[in-house]
Design an enzyme around this catalytic site. Structure first.
Site, mmCIF file in Angstrom:
data_model
loop_
_atom_site.group_PDB
_atom_site.id
_atom_site.type_symbol
_atom_site.label_atom_id
_atom_site.label_comp_id
_atom_site.label_asym_id
_atom_site.label_seq_id
_atom_site.Cartn_x
_atom_site.Cartn_y
_atom_site.Cartn_z
ATOM 1 N N CYS A 104 27.971 52.641 70.037
ATOM 2 C CA CYS A 104 28.402 51.500 70.799
ATOM 3 C C CYS A 104 29.818 51.600 71.210
ATOM 4 C CB CYS A 104 29.201 50.791 69.459
ATOM 5 S SG CYS A 104 30.102 49.695 70.423
ATOM 6 N N CYS A 114 37.457 49.850 68.089
ATOM 7 C CA CYS A 114 37.469 48.989 67.621
ATOM 8 C C CYS A 114 37.555 49.515 66.041
ATOM 9 C CB CYS A 114 36.190 48.750 67.371
ATOM 10 S SG CYS A 114 36.026 47.224 66.777
ATOM 11 N N CYS A 148 28.247 45.188 70.436
ATOM 12 C CA CYS A 148 28.358 45.524 68.544
ATOM 13 C C CYS A 148 26.854 45.228 67.367
ATOM 14 C CB CYS A 148 28.913 44.103 67.988
ATOM 15 S SG CYS A 148 29.422 44.495 66.404
ATOM 16 N N PHE A 161 30.436 33.889 39.938
ATOM 17 C CA PHE A 161 30.693 33.826 40.854
ATOM 18 C C PHE A 161 29.221 33.893 41.492
ATOM 19 C CE2 PHE A 161 33.291 36.799 37.653
ATOM 20 C CZ PHE A 161 34.361 36.697 38.753
ATOM 21 N N ASP A 201 31.224 28.865 40.139
ATOM 22 C CA ASP A 201 32.206 29.413 41.377
ATOM 23 C C ASP A 201 32.862 28.683 41.437
ATOM 24 O OD1 ASP A 201 31.190 31.913 43.438
ATOM 25 O OD2 ASP A 201 32.157 30.639 44.080
ATOM 26 N N ASP A 203 28.800 38.903 40.161
ATOM 27 C CA ASP A 203 28.961 39.289 42.352
ATOM 28 C C ASP A 203 30.774 38.879 42.507
ATOM 29 O OD1 ASP A 203 28.529 39.884 44.541
ATOM 30 O OD2 ASP A 203 27.343 38.513 44.689
ATOM 31 N N CYS A 226 31.275 45.097 45.707
ATOM 32 C CA CYS A 226 31.236 44.927 46.803
ATOM 33 C C CYS A 226 32.671 46.708 46.788
ATOM 34 C CB CYS A 226 31.367 43.961 47.661
ATOM 35 S SG CYS A 226 32.889 43.141 47.248
HETATM 36 C C1 LIG Z 1 30.881 38.476 46.541
HETATM 37 S S1 LIG Z 1 30.806 36.761 46.912
HETATM 38 C C2 LIG Z 1 28.895 36.899 45.897
HETATM 39 C C3 LIG Z 1 28.696 35.618 46.169
HETATM 40 C C4 LIG Z 1 27.520 35.442 45.697
HETATM 41 N N1 LIG Z 1 26.817 35.534 43.969
HETATM 42 C C5 LIG Z 1 26.487 35.761 47.455
HETATM 43 O O1 LIG Z 1 25.214 36.940 46.939
HETATM 44 O O2 LIG Z 1 26.279 34.886 48.054
HETATM 45 C C6 LIG Z 1 32.203 35.990 45.411
HETATM 46 C C7 LIG Z 1 31.507 34.889 45.270
HETATM 47 O O3 LIG Z 1 33.678 34.876 43.796
HETATM 48 C C8 LIG Z 1 33.810 33.340 44.880
HETATM 49 N N2 LIG Z 1 35.101 33.490 43.865
HETATM 50 C C9 LIG Z 1 36.451 34.141 44.575
HETATM 51 N N3 LIG Z 1 37.044 33.463 43.717
HETATM 52 C C10 LIG Z 1 36.509 33.153 42.192
HETATM 53 C C11 LIG Z 1 37.215 32.818 40.863
HETATM 54 N N4 LIG Z 1 38.878 33.005 40.786
HETATM 55 N N5 LIG Z 1 36.366 31.936 40.559
HETATM 56 C C12 LIG Z 1 35.296 32.478 40.654
HETATM 57 N N6 LIG Z 1 34.634 32.507 41.999
HETATM 58 C C13 LIG Z 1 35.354 33.004 42.462
HETATM 59 C C14 LIG Z 1 33.783 33.195 45.963
HETATM 60 O O4 LIG Z 1 33.657 31.698 46.383
HETATM 61 C C15 LIG Z 1 32.385 33.773 46.114
HETATM 62 O O5 LIG Z 1 31.179 32.910 46.689
#
Ligand SMILES: C[S@@+](CC[C@H](N)C(=O)[O-])C[C@H]1O[C@@H](n2cnc3c(N)ncnc32)[C@H](O)[C@@H]1O
Length: 407
Positions: free
Chosen positions: A62, A68, A145, A272, A292, A339, A365
């Protein structure tokens, strides 16, 4: 004054690191083994000249690379770069004293990233639209990008036009742009309530450019049709600025690993869950309870869970940091999918360690918080049986992974 240093390794943020008599110095855009000339400022060095380049150095893809802040490692050949990403995971686990076989990193770029946040209205060049420069609030005015999906890269001129309309508010603007099934979904953040004439121009812009939806701080301003995303065979209507995995291929690979871990389970908890990336796939095979804290995502999941052919899914809004599921609530669950965001799932893993749950598939992540939580699970009697790093964020120091725990 400049000085010469030899780079020993690439650090966790993707910068080369040299050990010198005055201490370690971090030099961006360098590779192990390289002899480079730098201008030093404390523990940071600015690369002035590469005296002996590494055989692993490749041409950048890029034209904005180096300016960037989005990419740190476009100059590194794929093999050592992927091995380095694997080492980030292995070293984080080793620091916590958790032993596990870490698989090779799976590249999962597919056709590119399907969501991005373009910034504008910051720094000296207010009209620039793109990503922030390294360690700066200045914005790089992007006109390409290559890591973005073609539709998202093609959205750069659109984002520029939209930002121009919004910049008359005098406020910094963030445009959360998502590639949905039939086009683009844009959520505007930053300007607050828009004056009526500006709002009308945004609405006309959406119609003229056939943007599926434009929302402002999550409230729709204009909608051609509801933006949707396909999860397995289930169509989900997206909330504004939804969390989606970074690439479609990344989502596929992570889901495949979760589904493999789920084999034999009858009742899963997806913690999550977001809009149900894993829950809706799991529901083709088993009952699912999803949680979530993001109400719009849970509402989207509840609606999609009514699709035909799925086992029962319940989806609830809950803050899992403050109110993690406790052992009693997990009694009937035989698989937990986690997650969490980068900070990890400290409170929830403590409860899982006390529970009788037999299997956990942890999608992470952040290697460091994953390793911290892995230690809690291992101390609670789980064994970490598989760890697969998955690279969705090509050229960045980020790494995703799936860890499977059993007892
Ligand atoms: C990495 S994302 C994963 C979402 C889903 N598993 C996906 O793959 O699309 C993290 C998720 O955690 C949720 N989250 C963040 N803080 C949280 C909390 N304190 N309690 C519950 N969920 C939470 C966010 O809203 C988000 O949807």
């Amino acid at each position: 004054m400049s000085e010469q240093v030899r780079i020993d390794a690439v650090g966790r943020q993707g910068d080369g690191i040299a050990s010198t008599p005055q201490g370690r110095v971090h030099v961006a855009y360098t590779l192990p083994g390289e002899l480079v000339e730098i201008a030093r400022e404390g523990d940071r060095g600015t690369l002035l000249h590469i005296i002996e380049p590494s055989a692993e150095r490749i041409a950048q893809r890029c034209k904005h690379f180096g300016e960037c802040g989005g990419c740190a490692l476009e100059h590194w050949a794929a093999e050592p770069y992927l091995a380095w990403k694997r080492s980030l995971v292995a070293e984080a686990l080793a620091r916590e004293g958790v032993s596990a076989e870490v698989a090779q990193t799976m590249p999962a770029y597919g056709a590119g990233r399907i969501r991005a946040v373009f910034h504008s209205g910051r720094g000296a060049k207010k009209e620039a639209v793109g990503f922030a420069k390294r360690r700066s609030h200045e914005i790089v005015d992007l006109d390409e990008c290559p890591v973005l999906a073609p539709l998202l890269e093609a959205a750069l001129p659109l984002a520029r036009q939209l930002a121009k309309i919004l910049l008359s508010t005098g406020k910094p603007i963030d445009l959360h742009v998502t590639v949905a099934e039939r086009g683009l979904d844009i959520d505007i953040r930053g300007p607050g309530k828009l004056p009526k004439p500006i709002e009308s121009r945004v609405v006309s812009f959406a119609a003229e450019k056939k943007v599926l939806r434009i929302s402002l701080h999550g409230e729709p301003l204009a909608q051609l049709m509801p933006p949707t995303h396909l999860i397995g065979s289930v169509r989900v209507t997206l909330p504004p600025a939804p969390f989606l995995q970074a690439t479609a291929e990344g989502e596929r690979v992570l889901a495949e690993k979760v589904m493999q871990a789920a084999e034999g389970a009858k009742f899963a908890a997806d913690l999550f869950s977001g809009i149900g990336t894993f829950a809706l796939r799991l529901a083709s095979k088993m009952k699912v309870s999803a949680f979530d804290n993001h109400e719009p995502s849970i509402a989207a999941l509840q609606a999609a869970a009514k699709s035909p052919g799925l086992k029962p899914v319940t989806a609830s809004v809950r803050d899992l940091f403050r109110w993690p599921l406790v052992a009693d609530e997990l009694k009937k669950i035989d698989l937990v999918v986690l997650d969490p965001p980068r900070v990890g799932a400290e409170a929830q893993t403590r409860e899982l360690a006390k529970s009788k749950v037999k299997k956990v598939a942890y999608v992470s992540c952040d290697a460091d918080t994953f390793a911290r939580d892995a230690k809690t699970l291992v101390d609670g009697g789980f064994k970490l049986v598989a760890v697969t790093p998955v690279d969705q964020f090509q050229y960045s120091p980020h790494i995703e992974l799936v860890g499977v725990f059993k007892r």
